[in-house]
Motif scaffolding. Sequence first.
Motif, PDB file in Angstrom:
ATOM      1  N   GLN A 171       0.749  -1.076  -0.087  1.00  0.00           N
ATOM      2  CA  GLN A 171       0.074  -0.134  -0.094  1.00  0.00           C
ATOM      3  C   GLN A 171       0.898   1.249   0.075  1.00  0.00           C
ATOM      4  O   GLN A 171       0.663   2.205  -0.732  1.00  0.00           O
ATOM      5  CB  GLN A 171      -1.010   0.018   1.148  1.00  0.00           C
ATOM      6  N   TYR A 172       2.073   1.279   0.769  1.00  0.00           N
ATOM      7  CA  TYR A 172       2.642   2.439   0.912  1.00  0.00           C
ATOM      8  C   TYR A 172       3.426   2.499  -0.294  1.00  0.00           C
ATOM      9  O   TYR A 172       3.715   3.816  -0.863  1.00  0.00           O
ATOM     10  CB  TYR A 172       3.881   1.991   1.975  1.00  0.00           C
ATOM     11  N   GLU A 173       4.080   1.648  -1.096  1.00  0.00           N
ATOM     12  CA  GLU A 173       4.647   1.540  -2.303  1.00  0.00           C
ATOM     13  C   GLU A 173       3.609   2.240  -3.469  1.00  0.00           C
ATOM     14  O   GLU A 173       4.533   2.468  -4.437  1.00  0.00           O
ATOM     15  CB  GLU A 173       5.339   0.435  -2.932  1.00  0.00           C
ATOM     16  N   GLN A 174       2.431   2.236  -3.444  1.00  0.00           N
ATOM     17  CA  GLN A 174       1.625   2.815  -4.435  1.00  0.00           C
ATOM     18  C   GLN A 174       1.759   4.412  -4.385  1.00  0.00           C
ATOM     19  O   GLN A 174       1.606   4.960  -5.242  1.00  0.00           O
ATOM     20  CB  GLN A 174       0.119   2.472  -4.070  1.00  0.00           C
ATOM     21  N   TYR A 175       2.148   5.086  -3.353  1.00  0.00           N
ATOM     22  CA  TYR A 175       2.356   6.445  -3.221  1.00  0.00           C
ATOM     23  C   TYR A 175       3.926   6.823  -2.928  1.00  0.00           C
ATOM     24  O   TYR A 175       4.366   7.815  -3.575  1.00  0.00           O
ATOM     25  CB  TYR A 175       1.745   6.990  -1.710  1.00  0.00           C
ATOM     26  N   PHE A 176       4.765   6.013  -2.493  1.00  0.00           N
ATOM     27  CA  PHE A 176       6.217   6.549  -2.177  1.00  0.00           C
ATOM     28  C   PHE A 176       7.202   5.617  -2.376  1.00  0.00           C
ATOM     29  O   PHE A 176       7.132   4.186  -2.575  1.00  0.00           O
ATOM     30  CB  PHE A 176       6.266   7.013  -0.785  1.00  0.00           C
ATOM     31  N   GLU A 177       8.423   5.871  -2.544  1.00  0.00           N
ATOM     32  CA  GLU A 177       9.399   4.904  -2.545  1.00  0.00           C
ATOM     33  C   GLU A 177       9.954   4.342  -1.341  1.00  0.00           C
ATOM     34  O   GLU A 177       9.922   5.145  -0.412  1.00  0.00           O
ATOM     35  CB  GLU A 177      10.655   5.859  -3.382  1.00  0.00           C
ATOM     36  N   SER A 178      10.214   3.118  -1.394  1.00  0.00           N
ATOM     37  CA  SER A 178      10.507   2.403  -0.043  1.00  0.00           C
ATOM     38  C   SER A 178      11.870   1.779  -0.178  1.00  0.00           C
ATOM     39  O   SER A 178      12.353   1.147   0.817  1.00  0.00           O
ATOM     40  CB  SER A 178       9.723   1.174   0.224  1.00  0.00           C
ATOM     41  N   ASN A 179      12.671   1.953  -1.175  1.00  0.00           N
ATOM     42  CA  ASN A 179      14.107   1.444  -1.344  1.00  0.00           C
ATOM     43  C   ASN A 179      15.147   2.401  -1.632  1.00  0.00           C
ATOM     44  O   ASN A 179      16.052   2.142  -1.973  1.00  0.00           O
ATOM     45  CB  ASN A 179      13.818   0.445  -2.537  1.00  0.00           C
ATOM     46  N   ASN A 180      14.942   3.642  -0.996  1.00  0.00           N
ATOM     47  CA  ASN A 180      15.762   4.741  -0.960  1.00  0.00           C
ATOM     48  C   ASN A 180      17.267   4.293  -0.262  1.00  0.00           C
ATOM     49  O   ASN A 180      16.911   3.435   0.756  1.00  0.00           O
ATOM     50  CB  ASN A 180      15.337   6.043  -0.570  1.00  0.00           C
ATOM     51  N   ARG A 181      18.311   4.795  -0.517  1.00  0.00           N
ATOM     52  CA  ARG A 181      19.356   4.013   0.012  1.00  0.00           C
ATOM     53  C   ARG A 181      20.131   5.108   0.913  1.00  0.00           C
ATOM     54  O   ARG A 181      19.776   6.309   0.461  1.00  0.00           O
ATOM     55  CB  ARG A 181      20.543   3.727  -0.951  1.00  0.00           C
ATOM     56  N   VAL A 182      20.630   4.840   2.136  1.00  0.00           N
ATOM     57  CA  VAL A 182      21.123   5.878   3.029  1.00  0.00           C
ATOM     58  C   VAL A 182      22.777   5.494   3.105  1.00  0.00           C
ATOM     59  O   VAL A 182      23.176   4.421   3.269  1.00  0.00           O
ATOM     60  CB  VAL A 182      20.464   5.486   4.384  1.00  0.00           C
ATOM     61  N   ASN A 183      23.410   6.577   3.177  1.00  0.00           N
ATOM     62  CA  ASN A 183      25.044   6.447   3.530  1.00  0.00           C
ATOM     63  C   ASN A 183      25.294   7.714   4.489  1.00  0.00           C
ATOM     64  O   ASN A 183      25.078   8.789   4.257  1.00  0.00           O
ATOM     65  CB  ASN A 183      25.693   6.788   2.069  1.00  0.00           C
ATOM     66  N   THR A 184      25.738   7.098   5.803  1.00  0.00           N
ATOM     67  CA  THR A 184      25.955   7.940   6.583  1.00  0.00           C
ATOM     68  C   THR A 184      27.557   8.099   7.371  1.00  0.00           C
ATOM     69  O   THR A 184      28.179   6.806   7.139  1.00  0.00           O
ATOM     70  CB  THR A 184      25.415   7.752   7.933  1.00  0.00           C
ATOM     71  N   VAL A 185      28.339   9.192   7.678  1.00  0.00           N
ATOM     72  CA  VAL A 185      29.512   9.223   8.016  1.00  0.00           C
ATOM     73  C   VAL A 185      29.147  10.067   9.448  1.00  0.00           C
ATOM     74  O   VAL A 185      28.398  10.854   9.765  1.00  0.00           O
ATOM     75  CB  VAL A 185      30.118  10.169   7.124  1.00  0.00           C
ATOM     76  N   LEU A 186      29.931   9.254  10.674  1.00  0.00           N
ATOM     77  CA  LEU A 186      29.945  10.045  11.877  1.00  0.00           C
ATOM     78  C   LEU A 186      31.217  10.574  11.913  1.00  0.00           C
ATOM     79  O   LEU A 186      32.393   9.897  12.261  1.00  0.00           O
ATOM     80  CB  LEU A 186      29.527   8.978  12.871  1.00  0.00           C
ATOM     81  N   ILE A 187      31.332  11.681  12.083  1.00  0.00           N
ATOM     82  CA  ILE A 187      32.600  12.675  11.936  1.00  0.00           C
ATOM     83  C   ILE A 187      32.924  12.805  13.395  1.00  0.00           C
ATOM     84  O   ILE A 187      32.285  13.550  14.179  1.00  0.00           O
ATOM     85  CB  ILE A 187      32.476  13.818  11.266  1.00  0.00           C
ATOM     86  N   GLN A 188      34.360  12.583  13.755  1.00  0.00           N
ATOM     87  CA  GLN A 188      34.620  12.957  15.165  1.00  0.00           C
ATOM     88  C   GLN A 188      36.126  13.640  15.027  1.00  0.00           C
ATOM     89  O   GLN A 188      36.679  13.627  13.888  1.00  0.00           O
ATOM     90  CB  GLN A 188      34.833  11.674  15.971  1.00  0.00           C
ATOM     91  N   SER A 189      36.276  14.241  16.076  1.00  0.00           N
ATOM     92  CA  SER A 189      37.763  14.499  16.181  1.00  0.00           C
ATOM     93  C   SER A 189      38.712  13.602  16.325  1.00  0.00           C
ATOM     94  O   SER A 189      38.471  12.665  16.751  1.00  0.00           O
ATOM     95  CB  SER A 189      38.031  15.661  17.533  1.00  0.00           C
ATOM     96  N   SER A 190      39.983  13.762  15.716  1.00  0.00           N
ATOM     97  CA  SER A 190      41.002  12.465  15.672  1.00  0.00           C
ATOM     98  C   SER A 190      41.410  12.538  17.315  1.00  0.00           C
ATOM     99  O   SER A 190      42.178  11.553  17.747  1.00  0.00           O
ATOM    100  CB  SER A 190      42.164  13.156  14.943  1.00  0.00           C
ATOM    101  N   ASP A 191      41.122  13.661  18.089  1.00  0.00           N
ATOM    102  CA  ASP A 191      41.402  13.439  19.548  1.00  0.00           C
ATOM    103  C   ASP A 191      40.509  12.913  20.383  1.00  0.00           C
ATOM    104  O   ASP A 191      39.419  13.439  20.136  1.00  0.00           O
ATOM    105  CB  ASP A 191      42.007  14.851  20.139  1.00  0.00           C
ATOM    106  N   ALA A 192      40.377  11.756  20.713  1.00  0.00           N
ATOM    107  CA  ALA A 192      39.102  11.152  21.481  1.00  0.00           C
ATOM    108  C   ALA A 192      38.565  11.899  22.224  1.00  0.00           C
ATOM    109  O   ALA A 192      39.322  12.568  23.318  1.00  0.00           O
ATOM    110  CB  ALA A 192      39.756   9.905  22.220  1.00  0.00           C
ATOM    111  N   GLY A 193      37.227  12.146  22.074  1.00  0.00           N
ATOM    112  CA  GLY A 193      36.591  12.945  23.072  1.00  0.00           C
ATOM    113  C   GLY A 193      36.715  14.517  22.813  1.00  0.00           C
ATOM    114  O   GLY A 193      35.942  15.315  23.418  1.00  0.00           O
TER     115      GLY A 193
END
Length: 912
Positions: A75-97
Motif C-alpha cells: 500500500q505504501y509503495e503505491q505512493y512513495f519509494e520504499s527502497n531509497n538508500r542511506v549512506n552515513t558518516v559519523l565525524i569525530q575529532s581525531s583526539d578522542a573525546g
Amino acid sequence: MTSCTEKFGDKVDGGISGFFQKIGDFVGNKPKKTIAAAILLTVLCAGGFARWETENRPEELWVPQGTTAEEETNQYEQYFESNNRVNTVLIQSSDAGGNILTKENLEEAMKMHEKIASEIATVDDEDYVLVDLCVKGGETCKTEYDGECQCLITSILGQWNYDLATLQNDSNILQTINGYGSKEDLEGVLGKAVFNGDGEIVSAEAASLTYFLTGRVEVVDGSEVDPINEGWELDVFLDTVESIADEGSSISVDYFASRSFSDEFGGAITGDLALVQLSYLLAFLYLGATMGKAKCGPGSRWTLALGALVTVALSTGASFGLSSAFGLFFGPVHSLLPFILLGIGVDDAFVIVNAFNRERQDSRKSEDNEAIGARSGRALARAGASITVTSATDLVAFAISSSSRLPALASFCAYASIGIFFLWSFASTFFTATLVLDERRQRDNRRELFCCLTRKQELDDEDSAFEEDLYSKYFRKYHAPAILSKVGKIVVLLVFAGLLSFGIYGAFNLPVEDTEREFIPDDSYLKDYLAAADDYFPSKGIDLEITFEGSEKIYETRQELAELDSRLTGLSSSAPYIAEPVSKDTYRNVMTGLYNYLKENGSVNIGDVTLGDDMWPTTEADFVLTVANYTSRNGPGSEYFQDIAFSEDRTEILAFRVELQYSRLTKVSDGRIIDDADRQIDAMEATRELVEIWDDLPPSFPYSAKFIAIEGFKIIKRELFMNVGLSLVAVGLIVFFTVASPGAAILITFNVACCLVEILGFMYALGIAIDSVSVINIVLAVGLSVDYSAHVGHCFMVKGGEDKDRRALESLADIGSAVLSGATSTFLAVVVLLFSSSYVFEILSRQFALTVALGVSHGLILLPVLLSLIGPKPFASAEDPDEAGKEIEGEGEASSNDETGRENANSSEDSE
C-alpha cells in the motif's frame, strides 16, 4: 503367547529385512551396473537445474507471506519509494573525546563532503556524481537550491551551503550552527552535544552527515541489485571515507553505506568456505582411518572413504536438481545442506560397513564374488532397517517444517527432505556397491587407487570370521558394564534428570532476538560504526511513517492533522514507544509545516489563495494548490517534497506521510547491545492499534521498513515449537512402524524429546537466541538426534534372550562403534567451523556440536539404561547372542575345511 503387537513387529521387521536382502543381493552381484545407474539418475535429476532459482531478498525469505506488514508495504509503495538508500558518516575529532565543532575540524569535514559530491563513479560506461543519484529534497542548504543543495542531505554543513569558502569566511561558526534549528534538531545530528544555559550549542563530540540516494533496484535471479548506486557507494563514498585515516586529518570517521551489510556478510561467508572444505577433508581422513586400517596396505579402505563422500555428493546433486525442477528456490542458508547431508550420510556409511564386517564368516581369501554378494545381502538385511528408521524420521521431520510460513525455512526443509531420500537410496545402492568392489579389491590383494595393480606381498591369512574392533571392545568391556551396573544406572538417571530440568528451564526462557548485528564480522568497520552510533546517538531509533489517504478527508481534517503531534506526545516510554515529536528527526508533518507558514506569511508566495479565519484555504481546490506550491522543489516547504503524493493532474492529494521515529529499542545481552525483538513486536502492534482508533482522521496505516522483519519475529518461536512438536509426533509414528515395537518407539521418542529440550537449554546458557539461523539448526537437531537413538533401539530389538542387560550390552557392542564413529566424524567436521568468523557457520557449529554431544550421549548412555530397565521383548527372528556365537564358530570350522575351487572363483569375472 505372542501378542498381536509382537506379531506385527515381527512381520514388519521381516518385511524390511527381506526387502533389503533383495537389494543387497542385487547390488552385491551387479555393483558396476548399480554405480552406473546411480550416476545416471543423478545426471537426469541434474536436468532440473534448468529451472534453478535463487532468492536473497529478506522479505521473500524470512517474512511470513500474506502478513499485515506485507500489505502495508504494498500500500505504501503505491505512493512513495520504499527502497531509497542511506549512506552515513559519523565525524569525530581525531583526539578522542575532542570537540568536533572547531573550524579546523569542520573544514576537514567540508573537504571530505566536497570530494564525495564531486567524485565521479563510472558504471557501464556511464558517469555519475552525487547530484545525479540523490533523492531530491528542499532546505538542505541555508540559502542555495542548486548543485548538491537540491539533494536530500542531513548535516550542519548545510548551514554553509556545503561550500568550503563560505565556511572559511564565517567568523562565528557556533552562531551559524545554532541557526540549524531547535536544541532537539541539533541533538539529532550532533553526538554528545553540550548546550549553555540559553540552550545554545557549545560543543559536540560527533556530527553526522547522511546522503539519501534514490533507489534503482532491479530483481535479478532472486536478488535485489542496484548496480548504479552500489558503484557510486563503492568508488566514491566508501573510497573517500576510507582514505580519511590515511591522510593524517584532524578528524576521524565511522561510516555506513547501504551496500555495507551485504559486502561484509558475504565476505565472511566466502572467507569461511575454506573451513567447510577442510571439514570435508577431516571427515575423509577419519572415515579412511576408522573404516579400515589407517596405513595404506592390506585392510585399508581409503578408496571406500572417498566413495562415502561421493555418495553424499551424488545425493546433494540429485536433490538440488530435483528440488529446482519442483520450483523450489535456493537461498543463502541452503549452502549448509551439503554439510548437513555429510553428517547424516557418514552415519549411514558406518552402519552399513559395520554390518558388512560382522557378516563375514570366512577369511577374505576364501570368499568368491558370489560369497561377497551374499554377504552384501545379509549386511543390508541387517543394516537396512536401521538406516531406514533414521532416514524416514529425518525426512519426515524436515518435510513437516517444509510447510512453515517462513519461506526460507520451508524451502530449506523441502531441499533437505529430498536430499535425505537420495542419501538413503544411494547409501543402500551406490555406497554398498563401492563397498562390494572394495572388498573384492582387498580379497585380490590389489592396491587402493591403482586397483588394477596387485601387491607383490602376499595377503596374510586372517581369522575365519569377523573380529570386533577397539570401539566394540570398549563398549563390551568398559562402557556397557559401567552404565548397566546398579550404581551406573542410578547415576545415569540422576545426571540426565538434571540435564532435562536444566533444559526445561532454558527452553522456557529462550528469547527471540533480532540478531542482524551478529551477521557482521567482528573486524568489520560496520561494528565500529554501530558502536559509535550507540554511543553518540543512543536515543535514535527505527524510522516510522504514518500515511493518510483521501484528498477530501485530508482537507476536512486539516487542522487535526496539523496538530497530530498532540496525539503522539507521551508515547515514548511504553508501547508503542514512539519518540517524542520535538525535532526534525522525530516528527516531520507537512500539515504542521504548512499551517505554521500560513500563519506567519500568508499564501501570497504559494498561490495567493483566499484564507479563512482559521488561516487555511477556503476550498479543497485552493488547499491542494497551496500544498503543491508550498512543497515544490523551490517552495518554502521543499523539505516535504517527497512526503506528498498527488494525482497525475495535481488536482488531488492521494496521500501524505508523517515521518516519525521510535525510541531506541535495544537491550544489553552478555555485554553486547542488541535490538530488543520483544519490544519491537510490542511497538509495531501498539502502533497499529493507535492508528486504528483515529476514526476522526482520514484512513491511515503505519509503515516501517523494519516491520517486515518484526513480522518474522512474531511467529518464529511459535513456528519452532510447533514444527518440533509435530516432528516428534511424526518421529514416534515412523519409529513405531519401522522398529515395529510400541515400547521401543516410546523410549526412542522420549529419548529424542529429552535431547531436544536439553539442546534448547544449552542454547539459552550459551546465549544463542531463536533467530533465522538457529531455528533451522533446531529442526536439523530433530533428525540427527533420532539417528543416534534409533540405531541402538532397533539393534536392541534384534538381540534375543530374556536378559535385558545382556541385550543392551550386545546392542552397544554391535552398533555402538558405528554410532560413535558417525558422531565423531561429524564432530570433527564441526570443530573446524568453531573458528569461523561468520555468524551463520559459528551458530551452525555450536548447535551441531551440542546436537552431536547430547544426541550420542542419549543414544549410547541413557537409552541403553532405559532399555535394560523397561525395554520390550525382542523380535521372534532375533538370535540369542550365545547361540549366534556358537553357530558362527561352527560355520568357521566347516569353511576352513572346504576351500576347494575357491581360487578359480576368486579370479572369475563378475556375474554381470
